[in-house]
Scaffold this motif. Structure first.
Motif, PDB file in Angstrom:
ATOM      1  N   HIS A   9      21.463  -9.408   5.355  1.00  0.00           N
ATOM      2  CA  HIS A   9      20.462  -8.420   5.748  1.00  0.00           C
ATOM      3  C   HIS A   9      20.753  -7.873   7.132  1.00  0.00           C
ATOM      4  O   HIS A   9      20.610  -6.681   7.394  1.00  0.00           O
ATOM      5  N   CYS A  55      10.920 -16.711   1.291  1.00  0.00           N
ATOM      6  CA  CYS A  55      10.141 -16.108   2.383  1.00  0.00           C
ATOM      7  C   CYS A  55      10.888 -14.928   2.997  1.00  0.00           C
ATOM      8  O   CYS A  55      10.311 -13.883   3.291  1.00  0.00           O
ATOM      9  N   LEU A  56      12.177 -15.154   3.172  1.00  0.00           N
ATOM     10  CA  LEU A  56      13.007 -14.106   3.748  1.00  0.00           C
ATOM     11  C   LEU A  56      12.979 -12.871   2.854  1.00  0.00           C
ATOM     12  O   LEU A  56      12.818 -11.742   3.322  1.00  0.00           O
ATOM     13  N   ARG A  98       9.871 -10.922   3.169  1.00  0.00           N
ATOM     14  CA  ARG A  98       9.868 -10.073   4.378  1.00  0.00           C
ATOM     15  C   ARG A  98      10.674  -8.804   4.159  1.00  0.00           C
ATOM     16  O   ARG A  98      10.236  -7.713   4.523  1.00  0.00           O
ATOM     17  N   TYR A  99      11.857  -8.960   3.570  1.00  0.00           N
ATOM     18  CA  TYR A  99      12.694  -7.779   3.359  1.00  0.00           C
ATOM     19  C   TYR A  99      12.037  -6.829   2.367  1.00  0.00           C
ATOM     20  O   TYR A  99      12.090  -5.610   2.528  1.00  0.00           O
ATOM     21  N   GLN A 113       9.327  -4.867   3.889  1.00  0.00           N
ATOM     22  CA  GLN A 113       9.921  -3.866   4.777  1.00  0.00           C
ATOM     23  C   GLN A 113      10.385  -2.653   3.966  1.00  0.00           C
ATOM     24  O   GLN A 113      10.150  -1.508   4.349  1.00  0.00           O
TER      25      GLN A 113
END
Lengths: 898, 177
Positions: A216, A245-246, A249-250, A253
């Motif tokens: 990312h 979780c990551l 978030r992405y 976004q």
């Protein structure tokens, strides 16, 4: 101490001798293996590293001691660090695994310089290719930590291999190192994306997590690539909760960015986020719920997220309860209705052992509660307040203030609560928060005024904080005389004169005078009281009493009418203190008395301080005093030029505007000086060519696009040598007090003479030349001074309502509300008041208060109400009051044409 | 970096708030005094609470701190205020469990100081430059216990000689101190 490093941990044999010792030492309370440790001695011990016969255990102990010293905050000098570093490099000879691990750690702690790094590079590279996974993984992490760009290219090949290593620890070490290296060497790390992509598909949970993180970051500027990555992974299997979780978030976004571009509000990956609410890991559920709550979603889409958070509220784990209530608290700020279902659970959290949770629960309830539950809530909070720390109390007080403004009818119970809190022990910050809240309520809720003032009077009877007493006395002076029974306040105020310190006494004297000025029936009694103050021990108190007695009596010719007296007593002091101070410092004692009207009224705009970590807070500093006195300096300089001395007082000087690009042959910037009937353009020129001398430099200004201006005179520059700036002035006449606007095109004309740089000799013959510089504009904002008022509401009400002009404007599609607000502020060039230039995130509407002084010394106040209608469509209502109705119209013209 | 979960520091303090082992991964605290001030306020805000059975949490100055007390040792993990609390909690749990294993269930200050090398290595294995490396205590312990090092034959040998050496060392220490 590799004993336990090397052993199987469940092996009792190994532990035995060690633990036995523990039992023996139990009674020795202060026992520490590091007792009496001393840096010098340990550094001596480190010489053992040079022994040809290495004692691994002893070396390990010494390293541990060194690490201990560093960890306790001890520092090594450059020489010491270098010595230790070289000694440590010797230890690579030892085969002892535990020692090797400590060597790695030590090298990282020492952060060697680049020439030292070279010494260990070969050893670390050997370890990087070792058969032992643990060596490989750790050597990678150490090497990547200390390496620079050139060395990195040499080991790049190994790192790429390591990323796809079958051992997950090695792969993770390489990926994490890649994340760190990306900061300084992005172009190198970006070459690894093929391997990183492979790592993302890894079956090892953490490798996938680290791979995803790095991938990312490599692609973060490529929106399409991130979107593709997200779309691939949300369908596939993500193995660890951390990676999940990551991905959440992405995903959020991507949703946020795509909704910015497309108008239809389509959210491509929303289903994925919702499915994460049903994940088995709480970490993932929380992350998803939080991201959904942050989004601009419908109530139906929000509901499932609220439901899972509600379940967390009753968890046995404090961390989970905290996380849930914190998220709900945030939601309640903008959408209180969505959270009301959780009220019962929240109420039970008010008695939570963890006071952070309890405070968050209370403040959430204060936001979600309805009018009928206010009384019950206040009762609950009263019990709760006694056992929490002041910092939490402040949060609660602020929440109560917000609630009271929401339900003004309930002001009684809340005012009551606040006044009870005032009586309790508390720190200054806490008391100040309460006083500020009461003051806000007094100004916002008319019914609450008299009770509020009396509560404050009670408070100052027993208040240990001078600042708060003075603040309250000032407020009493402004509000008290206009209440139904002003005389009831006099006793409280006069008690201050008898009982308090000099600062408070002086404030009390001023307050008394205000009562005397406004309430005729009280005037004789006030006189008696003020006369007693004439015998005060403090100069300031006596001076004030004398002054007020004489003004109220009409003995001092401050003005002839009563209005002037009131203006003197109540008028706001509109000279910024920093400017006054700067002017007083430059004032030279002379025949001419200091004239306050010459002090610049302009508030220098302060850059908005962004909220950063606490470490950086101190750095964002106070405005430099130099800029404040710049205006005085201009005034002094310009009035010393005979041509301009007849222009009167300098109204305003603009910031300098660059008229040339950076690094051109000649650099020119301009400062606009505005007078009542003139403007002076000051061109600051610098010649940046050492081989040239410019002579007879003039600026030819073409004002055909500025009809109302006519050039009156100009001051050219006789010579402009290399690198010593000079000024050219051009003055224009314009109609008095009229904010004439226009565009000026400028050409620099001069004679160039060659200079021999080695001898400094100047060629006799020059050549005429000219140089085009950019146009400059005089805009309406140039005629506006940024002048702050301390109390906008008061100032607004004191202005003639007849002067008010209101109109509405459509601003069209804007990037955001905040962008629209700052655009209007800069068009008007006025000073935002009371922090209203800041638009809260996600706000749908906003009110901004501006003040300024327009040319002709006309005070102007502006109330701007912004609202969003439709997607990004901003509408604005502009209300202006000013000393001169024509100026009010003028402001509207400015906005309409801007 | 902003989207990657990050840990700002991990602290192990004793029951008086003194440092046992600390590791800062963020430059929010550039100087020793700012670090000590942070430790002081963390300790002041938490030492009266009970965080023995479940990990506790506190938020102040835009930081979230999850913490747990075992005997006279106080474990703290700090993150930014936008961090997922449960990620920080998992780091705390991984760390405190790993220490528990490494100290053979005798977690107290004295044992921690005697095995400080292990605590330092443990800090090194759990978080790297703020990024979570591993949260599984067993995996951390395995990495430190030399599982995966060269052939297991030499380990037993080493173990015995180490045990003897340790005993010797302690004897020597008690004489000199």
């Amino acid at each position: 101490m590799p004993r336990s490093l090397a052993g199987d941990l469940t092996d009792p044999e190994m532990a035995q001798p060690y633990m036995k010792k523990d039992d023996d030492d139990d009674e020795e309370i202060e026992y520490s293996p590091f007792f009496g440790i001393e840096k010098g001695a340990v550094l001596q011990e480190a010489r053992a590293f040079h022994d040809p016969q290495l004692d691994a255990r002893r070396c390990s102990q010494v390293i541990t001691k060194l690490l201990y010293l560093l960890n306790q905050g001890e520092t090594f000098t450059k020489v010491e660090a270098t010595e230790v570093f070289f000694a440590v490099t010797k230890l690579f000879q030892s085969k002892d695994a535990g020692l090797r691990r400590l060597v790695y750690l030590m090298i990282k702690e020492l952060s060697p310089s680049s020439d030292e790094v070279i010494i260990v590079t070969s050893s670390l590279m050997k370890d990087m290719n070792s058969k032992t996974d643990m060596y490989r993984a750790n050597a990678i992490r150490v090497l990547c930590r200390i390496i620079d760009g050139t060395l990195l290219t040499q080991i790049e090949r190994y790192l790429k291999q390591a990323i796809v290593d079958k051992n997950p620890v090695v792969a993770s070490a390489a990926l994490v190192s890649g994340i760190h290296l990306l900061q300084a060497n992005p172009e190198i790390v970006k070459r690894w994306s093929k391997e990183v992509q492979e790592a993302v598909q890894s079956r090892a949970a953490l490798v996938q997590f680290h791979g995803l993180c790095l991938l990312h970051q490599i692609r973060q500027n490529d929106r399409l690539a991130v979107s593709k990555m997200v779309s691939g992974l949300t369908k596939g299997s993500v193995r660890s909760p951390l990676a999940q979780c990551l991905l959440i978030r992405y995903t959020s976004q991507v949703i946020r960015e795509s909704s910015m571009n497309t108008q239809n509000g389509d959210r491509p990956f929303f289903d994925y986020l919702e499915s994460c609410l049903r994940h088995k890991s709480e970490m993932v559920i929380l992350e998803a719920a939080r991201k959904i709550a942050e989004m601009d979603v419908t109530s139906r889409e929000l509901a499932p997220a609220i439901t899972v958070l509600q379940l967390f509220l009753t968890s046995s784990k404090p961390v989970l309860r905290f996380a849930a209530v914190r998220t709900l608290n945030k939601v309640a700020m903008t959408r209180p209705l969505a959270v009301t279902n959780c009220n019962v659970d929240l109420e039970s959290l008010v008695s939570d052992q963890n006071r952070s949770i309890a405070t968050l629960a209370i403040t959430t309830l204060l936001k979600t509660g309805n009018e009928s539950s206010v009384d019950r809530l206040m009762k609950q909070i009263t019990n709760f307040m006694s056992d929490i720390a002041d910092e939490f109390k402040i949060v609660v007080v602020e929440a109560i203030r917000a609630l009271c403004l929401k339900f003004p009818l309930k002001y009684r119970s809340m005012m009551n609560f606040l006044s009870n809190s005032l009586r309790e022990e508390g720190s200054f910050e806490y008391k100040k928060a309460i006083v500020d809240s009461i003051v806000t309520l007094i100004s916002e809720i008319p019914d609450a005024k008299e009770t509020g003032l009396l509560y404050l009077c009670e408070f100052i009877e027993d208040c240990e904080f001078t600042y708060l007493s003075s603040q309250i006395l000032h407020l009493l002076g402004n509000e008290g005389p206009r209440t139904s029974d002003p005389s009831r306040y006099i006793r409280y105020i006069y008690n201050r004169v008898i009982l308090e310190n000099a600062n408070v006494r002086a404030s009390a004297v001023s307050t008394l005078a205000k009562f005397g000025a406004l309430v005729d029936t009280l005037k004789p009694r006030i006189f008696v009281l003020l006369r007693r103050c004439l015998f005060d021990t403090d100069d300031e108190v006596r001076d004030r009493a004398t002054l007020y007695l004489q003004t109220l009596d009409g003995e001092v010719a401050l003005g002839n009418t009563e209005k002037d007296v009131n203006e003197f007593l109540f008028g706001s002091f509109d000279v910024p203190l920093a400017n006054l101070e700067a002017s007083l410092r430059t004032y030279e004692p002379s025949e001419e008395p200091f004239d306050i009207s010459f002090v610049s009224r302009e508030v220098k705009p302060q850059p908005l301080q962004e909220k950063k970590g606490p470490g950086k807070k101190q750095l964002a500093g106070a405005p430099s005093p130099a800029t404040v006195s710049a205006v005085d300096a201009y005034q002094k300089m310009l009035s010393s030029i005979p041509e301009f001395s007849g222009f009167g007082r300098l109204f305003k000087s603009s910031e300098s505007v660059e008229l040339t690009e950076a690094e051109t042959e000649y650099s020119v910037n301009v400062v606009k000086h505005i007078y009542k009937g003139h403007i002076v353009l000051q061109y600051n020129c610098t010649n940046t060519i050492p081989e040239q001398l410019l002579e007879n430099v003039i600026v030819y200004v073409d004002a055909t696009d500025a009809e109302e201006f006519s050039e009156v005179c100009s001051k050219h520059l006789r010579s402009l040598p290399y690198d010593s700036p000079g000024q050219i002035f051009v003055a224009f006449e314009k109609p008095e007090n009229v904010p004439a606007t226009g565009k000026f095109s400028n050409v620099l004309k001069f004679i160039v003479k060659e200079v021999d740089t080695s001898t400094g000799e100047v060629d006799e013959d020059g050549v005429e030349d000219e140089y085009h510089i950019e146009d400059l504009e005089i805009v309406s904002a140039d005629y506006m001074l940024r002048v702050a008022v301390s109390n906008f509401r008061n100032a607004w009400e004191n202005m003639d309502p007849e002067s008010e002009r209101v109109d509405e404007y459509g601003l069209g599609v804007r990037e955001s509300l905040a962008e629209a607000v700052s655009a209007v502020i800069s068009i008007l060039g006025m000073q935002p008041c009371e922090g209203t230039e800041v638009v809260p995130k996600n706000a749908r509407s906003h009110t901004c208060l501006l003040s300024g002084v327009f040319i002709g010394d006309v005070k102007v106040l502006v109330r701007l109400s912004f609202g969003l209608s439709g997607p990004k469509e901003v509408a604005m209502k502009l209300a202006v009051r000013s000393d001169d109705p024509e100026v009010s119209d003028k402001i509207h013209e400015i906005v309409a044409s801007g | 970096m902003e989207s990657c979960p990050s840990v700002k520091n991990i602290l192990v303090l004793d029951s008086e708030g003194k440092r046992v082992a600390v590791k800062y991964y963020s430059d929010d605290w550039p100087s020793l005094s700012s670090k000590q001030a942070f430790e002081k306020s963390v300790f002041a805000k938490t030492h009266k609470t009970s965080a023995r059975t479940e990990a506790e949490i506190v938020m102040f100055d835009s930081y979230i701190v999850v913490y747990k007390f075992i005997q006279d040792l106080h474990f703290f993990v700090t993150g930014g205020d936008d961090e997922n609390e449960l990620i920080l909690a998992s780091v705390l749990q991984g760390f405190s469990e790993a220490v528990d294993h490494l100290l053979r269930n005798k977690v107290h200050k004295k044992a921690a100081l005697e095995n400080l090398d292990l605590i330092f290595l443990c800090l090194d294995e759990i978080v790297d430059g703020g990024i979570v490396l591993e949260t599984d205590a067993k995996a951390i312990v395995e990495k430190l216990s030399g599982h995966g090092l060269e052939g297991s034959g030499s380990i037993t040998e080493q173990t015995i000689s180490n045990a003897l050496a340790t005993a010797r060392e302690h004897f020597a220490r008690s004489i000199f101190s």
